[in-house]
Enzyme design. Structure first.
Site, short mmCIF file in Angstrom:
data_model
loop_
_atom_site.label_atom_id
_atom_site.label_comp_id
_atom_site.label_asym_id
_atom_site.label_seq_id
_atom_site.Cartn_x
_atom_site.Cartn_y
_atom_site.Cartn_z
N THR A 204 -21.96 -38.21 10.51
CA THR A 204 -22.86 -36.73 10.03
C THR A 204 -22.96 -37.09 9.05
O THR A 204 -23.36 -37.56 7.84
CB THR A 204 -22.27 -36.10 9.73
OG1 THR A 204 -21.04 -35.24 11.01
CG2 THR A 204 -22.44 -33.92 9.44
N ARG A 232 -18.78 -28.61 23.31
CA ARG A 232 -17.77 -29.24 22.07
C ARG A 232 -18.32 -29.40 21.09
O ARG A 232 -19.16 -29.29 20.44
CB ARG A 232 -16.83 -30.45 22.32
CG ARG A 232 -15.52 -31.18 20.98
CD ARG A 232 -16.22 -31.91 19.71
NE ARG A 232 -15.85 -31.73 18.80
CZ ARG A 232 -16.40 -32.48 17.62
NH1 ARG A 232 -17.54 -32.80 17.90
NH2 ARG A 232 -15.56 -33.21 16.45
N VAL A 233 -17.66 -28.44 19.99
CA VAL A 233 -18.37 -28.00 18.89
C VAL A 233 -17.33 -28.17 17.76
O VAL A 233 -16.28 -28.53 17.17
CB VAL A 233 -18.64 -27.01 18.35
CG1 VAL A 233 -19.54 -26.63 16.71
CG2 VAL A 233 -19.41 -25.94 19.71
N GLY A 234 -18.45 -29.83 16.31
CA GLY A 234 -17.22 -29.89 15.73
C GLY A 234 -17.36 -29.13 14.34
O GLY A 234 -17.34 -27.93 14.20
N ASP A 235 -16.94 -29.58 13.19
CA ASP A 235 -16.87 -28.72 12.43
C ASP A 235 -18.88 -28.51 11.51
O ASP A 235 -18.34 -28.03 10.53
CB ASP A 235 -15.75 -29.75 10.98
CG ASP A 235 -16.87 -30.83 10.75
OD1 ASP A 235 -17.13 -31.63 11.73
OD2 ASP A 235 -16.75 -31.44 9.42
N THR A 255 -17.38 -35.26 6.99
CA THR A 255 -17.55 -36.22 7.83
C THR A 255 -16.23 -36.47 8.44
O THR A 255 -15.22 -36.72 7.80
CB THR A 255 -18.47 -37.19 7.76
OG1 THR A 255 -19.07 -37.85 8.93
CG2 THR A 255 -18.39 -37.99 6.46
N GLY A 256 -16.80 -36.99 9.71
CA GLY A 256 -15.21 -37.27 10.04
C GLY A 256 -14.94 -36.38 11.25
O GLY A 256 -15.48 -36.16 12.15
N GLY A 258 -14.24 -33.11 13.14
CA GLY A 258 -14.61 -32.29 12.32
C GLY A 258 -12.84 -31.24 13.57
O GLY A 258 -13.09 -30.47 12.30
N1 ASP Z 1 -18.43 -34.38 11.72
C1 ASP Z 1 -18.61 -34.46 13.16
C2 ASP Z 1 -18.22 -33.88 14.13
O1 ASP Z 1 -16.59 -33.83 14.41
C3 ASP Z 1 -18.56 -35.90 13.27
C4 ASP Z 1 -18.35 -37.05 12.43
O2 ASP Z 1 -19.01 -36.74 11.53
O3 ASP Z 1 -18.94 -38.37 12.76
O4 ASP Z 1 -18.97 -33.41 14.88
#
Ligand code: ASP
Length: 344
Positions: A204, A232-235, A255-256, A258
Site C-alpha cells: 500500500t 474483503r476490506v483491509g486496514d 502497510t501489510g 490489514g
Molecule cells: N494493508 C493492505 C491491506 O491489507 C495491503 C498492503 O499494505 O499490502 O489491504
C-alpha cells in the site's frame, strides 16, 4: 510476504548511516529515524514512494496545503499500470475484480474514505470528496461508485492484461484459505516472485506530509490483498487503522496484513504512543510488538509495517519482517529510500 522481497541490507543493527549508503541517494546519509526538524516534508511507504513524494513535494515547495500534497502524491502510483498493488493495474480479487480502498485525513481531523471501489482510477480523490462533500466518512462498494460517478469521475477498466494474466495463473492452483497468513501463502506458492515493473503482489502507499504552515495530512491507497475474497476490506481505508492524523501530535500509516492492523487500531495507536512521548520509530515499534505479542506464531509469517511522523518533522518506521522501505522528501533530499527497522 517473503523476507527477500525488497532490496535491503539484512541487519537491522547496521548503523543508520550505512543503511542510507546502500541507496542511490546515499550522499545525504539520512538516518532511519531522523532527529532533524526539517519541514515541509513528505514521507511514504515503499520504494514507489519516491516518485509519489516528488509529486507531493511540488505542492509543498510552492507553499501548498499538505492535504493537496498527499492527494497529488498518491495519484502517481494510483495511475501507474505497472504498480500492481495500488490503483489502476492493481491485482484483482478472487473473482477477477479490481476493488480499491483509500482514505485521506487533514489537519482539522476531517477524513474521508472509500472501500471496495471499482472502476475509478483515483480512489483517493473520491475519498477526499466524501470528506468534503458529504456528512459521512466512508462509502463502500456500489454506493462509493455511484457517488464517484455522480461527482464526475470516469468509469474505467482497471484490470490490465498483466494483472489479468497473473490472476488467471493464480486461478489454476488457487485454493482459497481465508487464514491470517494467506498472503504469505499466495506469495510463496502462487504469485510471481517479481511482477512486471519491479512490483510485488501486495503493498500500500501510505503518505504523510507537513506543509510550510506546519499542518499535517495523510493519504493511504491500495488495491489490497491480491486475490482476496470479494468484499474483503483491509486496514487501508479505515481511519485509525491504515491512517491517522492528529495535527497536534503527528501522523501514522501502515502497510501489510490489514487484518492485524485493524485488530490493533494500528495507526491510531502509533499516534497515541507519540503523544505519550515516544519517538516515531519507537511508537511504530511498540505497535508492531503488540501484534507480535498477541500472536507470535502468526506474526512470524506475516508482514506489517508502520510509518510515522511527529509535529517536528521527525520520522521513523518499524516492521515485523525485514524488507519494509520508506521514502523521504524534503528541501535537502528528494529521492531517498530508507530501509525500515524490523523485528526479524
Ligand atoms: N494493508 C493492505 C491491506 O491489507 C495491503 C498492503 O499494505 O499490502 O489491504
Amino acid at each position: 510476504m517473503t523476507l527477500n522481497r525488497r532490496k535491503f541490507l539484512t541487519s537491522a543493527t547496521i548503523s543508520a548511516t550505512l543503511l542510507a549508503l546502500d541507496h542511490k541517494s546515499a550522499g545525504a546519509m539520512i538516518p532511519s529515524s531522523s532527529p532533524s526538524m526539517i519541514t515541509p516534508i513528505v514521507i511514504s511507504t515503499w520504494d514507489f514512494g519516491v516518485a509519489a513524494n516528488q509529486a507531493a513535494w511540488k505542492v509543498l515547495q510552492a507553499g501548498g496545503r499538505s492535504l493537496d500534497a498527499v492527494e497529488q502524491g498518491v495519484w502517481v502510483p494510483e495511475a501507474d499500470p505497472t504498480n500492481q498493488t495500488v490503483g489502476y493495474g492493481g491485482l484483482p480479487d478472487r473473482d477477477g475484480r479490481v476493488t480499491l480502498d483509500a482514505c485521506i485525513m487533514d489537519e482539522h481531523g476531517n477524513c474521508g474514505s472509500v472501500a471496495g471501489l471499482e472502476f475509478i482510477k483515483h480512489p483517493i480523490s473520491v475519498a477526499r470528496q466524501v470528506m468534503e462533500k458529504t456528512p459521512h466518512v466512508m462509502l463502500v462498494g456500489d454506493g462509493a461508485l455511484q457517488f464517484a460517478l455522480e461527482n464526475g469521475f470516469k468509469k474505467e477498466n482497471l484490470l490490465t492484461k498483466e494483472s489479468e494474466k497473473a490472476w488467471k495463473e493464480w486461478l489454476k492452483t488457487a485454493k482459497y484459505e481465508p487464514t491470517m497468513n494467506i498472503e504469505n501463502k499466495l506469495y510463496d506458492k502462487v504469485a510471481p516472485t517479481k511482477l512486471p515493473g519491479n512490483q510485488y503482489n501486495h503493498d500500500t502507499i501510505g503518505m504523510l506530509a507537513i506543509d510550510k504552515a506546519g499542518n499535517i495530512s495523510g493519504a493511504c491507497t491500495t488495491s489490497g490483498m491480491a486475490y482476496k475474497l470479494h468484499g474483503r476490506v483491509g486496514d487501508s481505508p479505515i481511519i485509525g487503522a491504515g491512517l491517522y492524523i492528529d495535527n497536534e501530535i503527528g501522523g501514522a500509516t501502515s502497510t501489510g496484513v490489514g487484518e492485524e492492523v485493524i485488530r490493533n487500531v494500528g495507526s491510531f495507536l502509533v499516534v497515541e504512543l507519540m503523544r505519550q512521548g515516544l519517538s516515531p520509530e519507537d511508537a511504530c515499534k511498540e505497535a508492531v510488538m503488540r501484534i507480535i505479542r498477541k500472536k507470535p506464531a502468526i506474526a512470524k509469517e506475516i508482514q506489517v509495517g508502520f510509518l510515522a511522523i511527529n509535529k517536528k518533522g521527525e520520522y521513523g518506521a518499524y516492521a515485523i519482517q525485514k524488507g519494509f522501505t520508506f521514502a523521504v522528501c524534503h528541501a535537502k533530499q528528494n529521492d531517498l529510500t530508507i530501509p525500515g527497522k524490523s523485528y526479524y
